[in-house]
Design a protein around this motif. Structure first.
Motif, mmCIF file in Angstrom:
data_model
loop_
_atom_site.group_PDB
_atom_site.id
_atom_site.type_symbol
_atom_site.label_atom_id
_atom_site.label_comp_id
_atom_site.label_asym_id
_atom_site.label_seq_id
_atom_site.Cartn_x
_atom_site.Cartn_y
_atom_site.Cartn_z
ATOM 1 N N VAL A 1 0.839 -1.201 0.000
ATOM 2 C CA VAL A 1 0.000 0.000 0.000
ATOM 3 C C VAL A 1 0.873 1.248 0.000
ATOM 4 O O VAL A 1 0.621 2.208 -0.738
ATOM 5 N N ARG A 2 1.923 1.247 0.815
ATOM 6 C CA ARG A 2 2.830 2.399 0.817
ATOM 7 C C ARG A 2 3.442 2.607 -0.569
ATOM 8 O O ARG A 2 3.513 3.736 -1.071
ATOM 9 N N ASN A 3 3.868 1.542 -1.201
ATOM 10 C CA ASN A 3 4.489 1.660 -2.517
ATOM 11 C C ASN A 3 3.492 2.164 -3.561
ATOM 12 O O ASN A 3 3.846 2.942 -4.456
ATOM 13 N N ALA A 4 2.251 1.723 -3.434
ATOM 14 C CA ALA A 4 1.223 2.201 -4.360
ATOM 15 C C ALA A 4 0.961 3.689 -4.153
ATOM 16 O O ALA A 4 0.749 4.437 -5.132
ATOM 17 N N MET A 5 0.979 4.144 -2.922
ATOM 18 C CA MET A 5 0.804 5.570 -2.650
ATOM 19 C C MET A 5 1.937 6.381 -3.260
ATOM 20 O O MET A 5 1.720 7.455 -3.839
ATOM 21 N N HIS B 1 -10.246 4.875 -3.479
ATOM 22 C CA HIS B 1 -10.214 3.427 -3.658
ATOM 23 C C HIS B 1 -9.078 2.768 -2.884
ATOM 24 O O HIS B 1 -9.273 1.731 -2.240
ATOM 25 N N LEU B 2 -7.881 3.336 -2.935
ATOM 26 C CA LEU B 2 -6.761 2.704 -2.243
ATOM 27 C C LEU B 2 -6.946 2.756 -0.730
ATOM 28 O O LEU B 2 -6.516 1.836 -0.024
ATOM 29 N N THR B 3 -7.614 3.778 -0.233
ATOM 30 C CA THR B 3 -7.920 3.841 1.197
ATOM 31 C C THR B 3 -8.851 2.694 1.589
ATOM 32 O O THR B 3 -8.655 2.038 2.620
ATOM 33 N N ALA B 4 -9.857 2.415 0.753
ATOM 34 C CA ALA B 4 -10.770 1.295 1.011
ATOM 35 C C ALA B 4 -10.043 -0.038 0.898
ATOM 36 O O ALA B 4 -10.265 -0.959 1.706
ATOM 37 N N ASP C 1 -1.546 10.078 6.137
ATOM 38 C CA ASP C 1 -0.599 9.234 5.391
ATOM 39 C C ASP C 1 -0.498 9.701 3.939
ATOM 40 O O ASP C 1 0.595 9.743 3.358
ATOM 41 N N TRP C 2 -1.630 10.048 3.348
ATOM 42 C CA TRP C 2 -1.619 10.558 1.977
ATOM 43 C C TRP C 2 -0.850 11.876 1.890
ATOM 44 O O TRP C 2 -0.077 12.106 0.962
ATOM 45 N N ASP C 3 -1.065 12.732 2.886
ATOM 46 C CA ASP C 3 -0.384 14.024 2.893
ATOM 47 C C ASP C 3 1.130 13.839 2.982
ATOM 48 O O ASP C 3 1.900 14.525 2.299
ATOM 49 N N ALA C 4 1.546 12.891 3.815
ATOM 50 C CA ALA C 4 2.981 12.622 3.970
ATOM 51 C C ALA C 4 3.573 12.071 2.679
ATOM 52 O O ALA C 4 4.681 12.454 2.269
ATOM 53 N N ALA C 5 2.830 11.180 2.000
ATOM 54 C CA ALA C 5 3.302 10.635 0.725
ATOM 55 C C ALA C 5 3.443 11.741 -0.315
ATOM 56 O O ALA C 5 4.422 11.800 -1.067
ATOM 57 N N SER C 6 2.473 12.640 -0.339
ATOM 58 C CA SER C 6 2.516 13.752 -1.282
ATOM 59 C C SER C 6 3.716 14.654 -1.019
ATOM 60 O O SER C 6 4.371 15.118 -1.955
ATOM 61 N N ALA C 7 4.019 14.882 0.260
ATOM 62 C CA ALA C 7 5.107 15.789 0.620
ATOM 63 C C ALA C 7 6.480 15.225 0.252
ATOM 64 O O ALA C 7 7.376 15.980 -0.124
ATOM 65 N N ARG C 8 6.648 13.907 0.353
ATOM 66 C CA ARG C 8 7.983 13.334 0.150
ATOM 67 C C ARG C 8 8.240 12.840 -1.266
ATOM 68 O O ARG C 8 9.379 12.528 -1.615
#
Length: 370
Positions: free
Chosen positions: A258-262, A277-280, A293-300
């Motif tokens: 899931v992390r890699n997909a994000m 969808h990925l959250t579900a 978690d999404w915000d952190a992925a977007s930031a990095r």
């Protein structure tokens, strides 16, 4: 090897079950093989689905080549484009749950040993993933692939479904004629397949690669290419390999996946519906994620790919530049992927080494020049 399908074909008490299977044409020799569900959403209304019978036949051939017995099953689909701007809008998102329920019912009700899912468009991909997670058997996804882009009216550039939405607005504003719109209407969606930009369908099909549940090329090989048929055959063979090794979908689709997909989602900038969808999917897999978690992925995560509808390039440009593996390879080089992840191709470090070409620097930018 002990099989789940033994529940419906072994022992005296299963004579009625075997008789029903023989009514399908199954032989005694086939009774000894694994039973694999080939779950397709083929229908006559969604352009991304009209050709899925050919994909299903190729998957079944792959399963048979690898020693399994395939059984094709159908589920529904709703085309978001056709369902838009009328009462049909209320039926698109809820169809995801209907699809998930149908996958679970079909696989669990018949005790299948493995599953190949053949989705293509918007809610069908996540719906099948949710259902597959509930069944938790060895599973491979292979989509029908994206349609080719249309050609601009001047022979330059490319067009797609979004061109028509924009065009309707231009006609209403008086900046385009009805005849010009009609010409686009005839050419913007020229083949079968999911709409040719990085809309929800193609975003989710690309994320299936990032999640590790689909073979390289799943999200980008065009629907009308013979390579798509070969990919489908390999998917059928791959599910038999996963069954042999007892690798189920939840062994692959976990927190690392899931992390890699994000990360991939942020890198290729797909549809914002992927967040929904990925959250579900993460919740169903037992590894919930939050908006933080999404915000952190977007930031990095650097934004490496800019495709239609957010940029001028059609999806086929990413296919030509190496597809999702090129994006994953660059993210791996930047240390942004969780390499503890397992894919249907094997451990992620091996996948990155063997399947991922370098970023071309243009379609897929490098981290130094996002």
């Amino acid at each position: 090897m002990e099989l789940r399908s033994d529940q419906i074909k072994r022992g005296v008490a299963r004579a009625p079950h075997r008789s029903l299977l023989k009514a399908d044409g199954i032989t005694d020799e086939e009774m000894d093989r694994p039973f694999i569900a080939v779950l397709s959403s083929r229908n006559d209304v969604i352009p991304g689905h009209t050709h899925l019978d050919k994909i299903a036949e190729a998957v079944k051939a792959g399963i048979y080549m690898a020693g399994g017995v395939p059984f094709e099953i159908s589920t529904i689909g709703v085309c978001d484009g056709i369902a838009m701007n009328h009462e049909g809008m209320h039926y698109s998102l809820v169809s995801r749950e209907v699809i998930a329920d149908s996958v679970e019912c079909a696989v669990m009700g018949h005790a299948f040993d493995g599953l190949v899912c053949i989705p293509n468009c918007d809610k069908i991909v996540p719906g099948m993933i949710l259902g597959a997670l509930r069944a938790n058997v060895p599973t491979v996804f292979v989509s029908g692939g994206p349609m080719l882009p249309g050609t601009g009216p001047d022979g330059e550039g490319s067009t797609d479904l979004n061109t028509l939405f924009d065009g309707a607005g231009k006609v209403a504003a008086g900046t385009m004629t009805a005849d010009e719109l009609a010409a686009l209407e005839d050419t913007a969606c020229p083949t079968c397949g999911s709409c040719s930009g990085m809309f929800t369908a193609n975003s989710m099909n690309c994320l299936c690669e990032a999640l590790g549940i689909a073979l390289p090329g799943n999200g980008t090989v065009p629907a009308v290419y013979s390579e798509r048929i070969r990919l489908a055959k390999r998917a059928g063979m791959k599910v038999m390999e996963l069954l042999r090794d007892n690798v189920r979908i939840k062994d692959i689709l976990n927190a690392a996946a899931v992390r890699n997909a994000m990360e991939c989602d942020m890198a290729f900038g797909g549809s914002t519906n992927t967040v929904l969808h990925l959250t579900a999917i993460a919740n169903a897999a037992g590894c919930p994620i939050t908006m933080a978690d999404w915000d952190a992925a977007s930031a990095r995560t650097p934004h490496l790919v800019k495709l239609a509808p957010s940029g001028p390039r059609p999806l086929i440009d990413l296919y030509r530049a190496g597809g999702v593996p090129a994006v994953m390879g660059e993210l791996g080089r930047l240390g942004l992927l969780d390499e503890s992840a397992l894919t249907c191709m094997g451990p992620l470090p091996e996948y990155l080494k063997s399947c991922c070409p370098p970023a071309d620097g243009e379609v897929c930018r490098t981290g130094e020049n996002p």
